[in-house]
Design a protein around this motif. Sequence first.
Motif, PDB file in Angstrom:
ATOM      1  N   TYR A  57       6.494 -18.294 -45.568  1.00 27.00           N
ATOM      2  CA  TYR A  57       6.226 -18.636 -43.839  1.00 27.00           C
ATOM      3  C   TYR A  57       5.218 -18.041 -44.202  1.00 27.00           C
ATOM      4  CZ  TYR A  57       8.163 -14.017 -42.213  1.00 27.00           C
ATOM      5  OH  TYR A  57       8.978 -13.057 -41.757  1.00 27.00           O
ATOM      6  N   ALA A  58       4.158 -18.807 -42.377  1.00 33.48           N
ATOM      7  CA  ALA A  58       2.986 -18.069 -41.886  1.00 33.48           C
ATOM      8  C   ALA A  58       2.475 -16.527 -41.582  1.00 33.48           C
ATOM      9  CB  ALA A  58       2.312 -18.952 -41.309  1.00 33.48           C
ATOM     10  N   GLU A  59       3.921 -16.699 -41.830  1.00 41.41           N
ATOM     11  CA  GLU A  59       3.344 -15.027 -40.534  1.00 41.41           C
ATOM     12  C   GLU A  59       4.451 -13.972 -42.024  1.00 41.41           C
ATOM     13  OE1 GLU A  59       5.301 -17.770 -39.183  1.00 41.41           O
ATOM     14  OE2 GLU A  59       3.925 -18.427 -37.796  1.00 41.41           O
ATOM     15  N   PHE A  60       4.764 -14.326 -43.510  1.00 42.40           N
ATOM     16  CA  PHE A  60       5.068 -13.094 -43.565  1.00 42.40           C
ATOM     17  C   PHE A  60       4.495 -11.894 -44.143  1.00 42.40           C
ATOM     18  CE2 PHE A  60       5.199 -11.527 -47.953  1.00 42.40           C
ATOM     19  CZ  PHE A  60       6.206 -11.332 -48.095  1.00 42.40           C
ATOM     20  N   GLU A  61       2.799 -11.720 -44.350  1.00 44.29           N
ATOM     21  CA  GLU A  61       2.356 -11.127 -44.221  1.00 44.29           C
ATOM     22  C   GLU A  61       1.586  -9.924 -43.129  1.00 44.29           C
ATOM     23  OE1 GLU A  61      -2.311 -12.062 -45.882  1.00 44.29           O
ATOM     24  OE2 GLU A  61      -1.573 -13.325 -47.601  1.00 44.29           O
ATOM     25  N   THR A  62       2.049 -11.317 -41.797  1.00 43.05           N
ATOM     26  CA  THR A  62       2.414 -10.476 -41.054  1.00 43.05           C
ATOM     27  C   THR A  62       3.268  -9.447 -40.875  1.00 43.05           C
ATOM     28  OG1 THR A  62       0.401 -12.264 -39.547  1.00 43.05           O
ATOM     29  CG2 THR A  62       1.226 -10.668 -37.562  1.00 43.05           C
ATOM     30  N   TYR A  63       4.173 -10.073 -41.081  1.00 48.97           N
ATOM     31  CA  TYR A  63       4.977  -9.275 -40.510  1.00 48.97           C
ATOM     32  C   TYR A  63       5.285  -7.790 -41.448  1.00 48.97           C
ATOM     33  CZ  TYR A  63      10.255  -7.326 -41.795  1.00 48.97           C
ATOM     34  OH  TYR A  63      11.231  -6.667 -41.878  1.00 48.97           O
ATOM     35  N   ILE A  64       4.981  -8.154 -42.927  1.00 48.16           N
ATOM     36  CA  ILE A  64       4.675  -6.740 -43.746  1.00 48.16           C
ATOM     37  C   ILE A  64       3.820  -5.660 -42.979  1.00 48.16           C
ATOM     38  CG2 ILE A  64       4.238  -6.404 -45.924  1.00 48.16           C
ATOM     39  CD1 ILE A  64       6.642  -7.741 -45.797  1.00 48.16           C
ATOM     40  N   VAL A  65       2.955  -6.269 -42.664  1.00 47.11           N
ATOM     41  CA  VAL A  65       1.885  -5.561 -42.499  1.00 47.11           C
ATOM     42  C   VAL A  65       2.189  -4.444 -40.866  1.00 47.11           C
ATOM     43  CG1 VAL A  65      -0.331  -5.067 -40.619  1.00 47.11           C
ATOM     44  CG2 VAL A  65      -0.040  -6.194 -42.607  1.00 47.11           C
ATOM     45  N   SER A  66       3.426  -4.918 -40.028  1.00 50.76           N
ATOM     46  CA  SER A  66       3.657  -4.884 -39.278  1.00 50.76           C
ATOM     47  C   SER A  66       4.771  -3.589 -39.091  1.00 50.76           C
ATOM     48  CB  SER A  66       4.744  -5.751 -37.994  1.00 50.76           C
ATOM     49  OG  SER A  66       5.869  -6.458 -38.758  1.00 50.76           O
ATOM     50  N   ILE A  67       5.393  -3.417 -40.691  1.00 54.82           N
ATOM     51  CA  ILE A  67       6.767  -2.770 -40.907  1.00 54.82           C
ATOM     52  C   ILE A  67       6.414  -1.355 -41.876  1.00 54.82           C
ATOM     53  CG2 ILE A  67       8.042  -4.496 -40.941  1.00 54.82           C
ATOM     54  CD1 ILE A  67       8.554  -4.536 -43.900  1.00 54.82           C
ATOM     55  N   LEU A  68       4.892  -0.736 -42.105  1.00 57.44           N
ATOM     56  CA  LEU A  68       3.599  -0.649 -43.222  1.00 57.44           C
ATOM     57  C   LEU A  68       4.157   1.120 -42.366  1.00 57.44           C
ATOM     58  CD1 LEU A  68       1.969  -2.261 -45.011  1.00 57.44           C
ATOM     59  CD2 LEU A  68       4.526  -1.588 -45.778  1.00 57.44           C
ATOM     60  N   ASN A  69       4.098   1.273 -43.671  1.00 63.06           N
ATOM     61  CA  ASN A  69       3.863   3.001 -42.767  1.00 63.06           C
ATOM     62  C   ASN A  69       3.265   3.988 -44.282  1.00 63.06           C
ATOM     63  OD1 ASN A  69       3.928   5.590 -41.493  1.00 63.06           O
ATOM     64  ND2 ASN A  69       5.821   5.183 -40.891  1.00 63.06           N
ATOM     65  N   ASP A  70       2.617   4.767 -44.249  1.00 62.73           N
ATOM     66  CA  ASP A  70       1.924   5.773 -45.128  1.00 62.73           C
ATOM     67  C   ASP A  70       3.110   6.787 -45.644  1.00 62.73           C
ATOM     68  OD1 ASP A  70      -0.129   4.052 -45.411  1.00 62.73           O
ATOM     69  OD2 ASP A  70      -1.762   5.756 -44.521  1.00 62.73           O
ATOM     70  N   SER A  71       4.005   7.099 -44.385  1.00 62.78           N
ATOM     71  CA  SER A  71       4.353   8.276 -44.873  1.00 62.78           C
ATOM     72  C   SER A  71       5.934   8.126 -45.658  1.00 62.78           C
ATOM     73  CB  SER A  71       4.440   9.689 -43.809  1.00 62.78           C
ATOM     74  OG  SER A  71       5.301   8.244 -42.500  1.00 62.78           O
ATOM     75  N   VAL A  72       6.471   6.962 -45.342  1.00 58.45           N
ATOM     76  CA  VAL A  72       7.531   6.254 -46.021  1.00 58.45           C
ATOM     77  C   VAL A  72       7.517   5.466 -47.608  1.00 58.45           C
ATOM     78  CG1 VAL A  72       8.609   6.678 -44.174  1.00 58.45           C
ATOM     79  CG2 VAL A  72       8.232   4.626 -44.481  1.00 58.45           C
TER      80      VAL A  72
END
Length: 388
Positions: free
Chosen positions: A246-261
Amino acid sequence: MADDLTAEPVAAEELMENEGANECIVVDTIDPPPPGPRKYELSLDIIDNKVAFGVIFDDGDMASTIHGVPLKPKHARVSVDEIIQGDAQVPVPIAGEIETVEQAVGSLLAWSRDLIIYAPNGPTPFQRKRKVKEPAKKGDLQIAQDLFGKVVLSDNVPERYKMLYKHASCFMKATRASIQIPCDFDVFGVERTIFLLHENIIALSEFKMLGQTVISTYMAFLCIMVHDRKSLDMYAFVDPSRYKFYAEFETYIVSILNDSVLHFMPFNQNMHWMLVIIWESEIFFLNPLSHATRFPELENALTGAVRSYNAQKGRVIKNPKNVNFAGCPKQPGGTEFGYCVMRYMKDIIEDKDMNFFKLWASKNRKSYIRMDLDVVRMETLGYIEGFM
């Protein structure tokens, strides 16, 4: 006679002669009710203070826990299905969840056997009981009770979890009840409840195709595993129910990313499950199919999300590396991809040295066998049973 608790046992012939009498009778012993769920009157404090009707599950094969708590001595598993006093306090409450009879409808809880009366067929060894002049008409619940003992187990249903299977096939199906799996913030980054329906449990028990509900449940189980091993800060679980294209898919993925995990992201496209791993701005694809398959729409969306994440971190904006693990174990047949995704996550978590990166990058590919997939199936069934 009603007040004489030392009275002699009443013979069957005497019961027939007293048919229609209003007095209470005392029965020392009678044959036990048939196996399976049975309808009872549930009382509080004293036997005459009836607060609900419910079903008792008293099979010896069932694990002796309710919502993860051991069943107390002289208590039975009951499920409330009809309310008499909705605001009455249940005898063994679950703080913040099940404290009143009204809140207990559709859930299993513990109830003292001294306050349980078998409703449909008269007296039982638990307590004395006034005889009922006219039997109640059969409803959906009683029909489910009749069917309980007639359930034919599929060859794939584990003997250890036959009661869970029968519970789903009869009671849950007839009452449209669900088994609720609570997930705190550590599991998916947001508090939520997973609602398992009868068809979810039957599919898992019969080793059939899985949906996101069962896979989400197994991820909740894995979260407890990594928490107990004090490695929760190494992994993150992305809720399969929260993302689609959906339109906000990339926004959602960006919000959960964390380099350390390392992020586990089960993904379903065209009724096929695969596992995506996002780690240190690289994207890895684990596909159980025996032949190479590309998902360009998914790859493009994830690439855009990782680029946006890097931009937020002030890094050089470049496309992340997309890696297909060509050597990850394949499914043994044509419908086991959900179980394979669950097994991928388990294998990675148990690989302390992270050797899977080298092992699964090889093109020398093996296949999971049924025994490998049964391990995650049994773990999931056992976890679910703890919430009955």
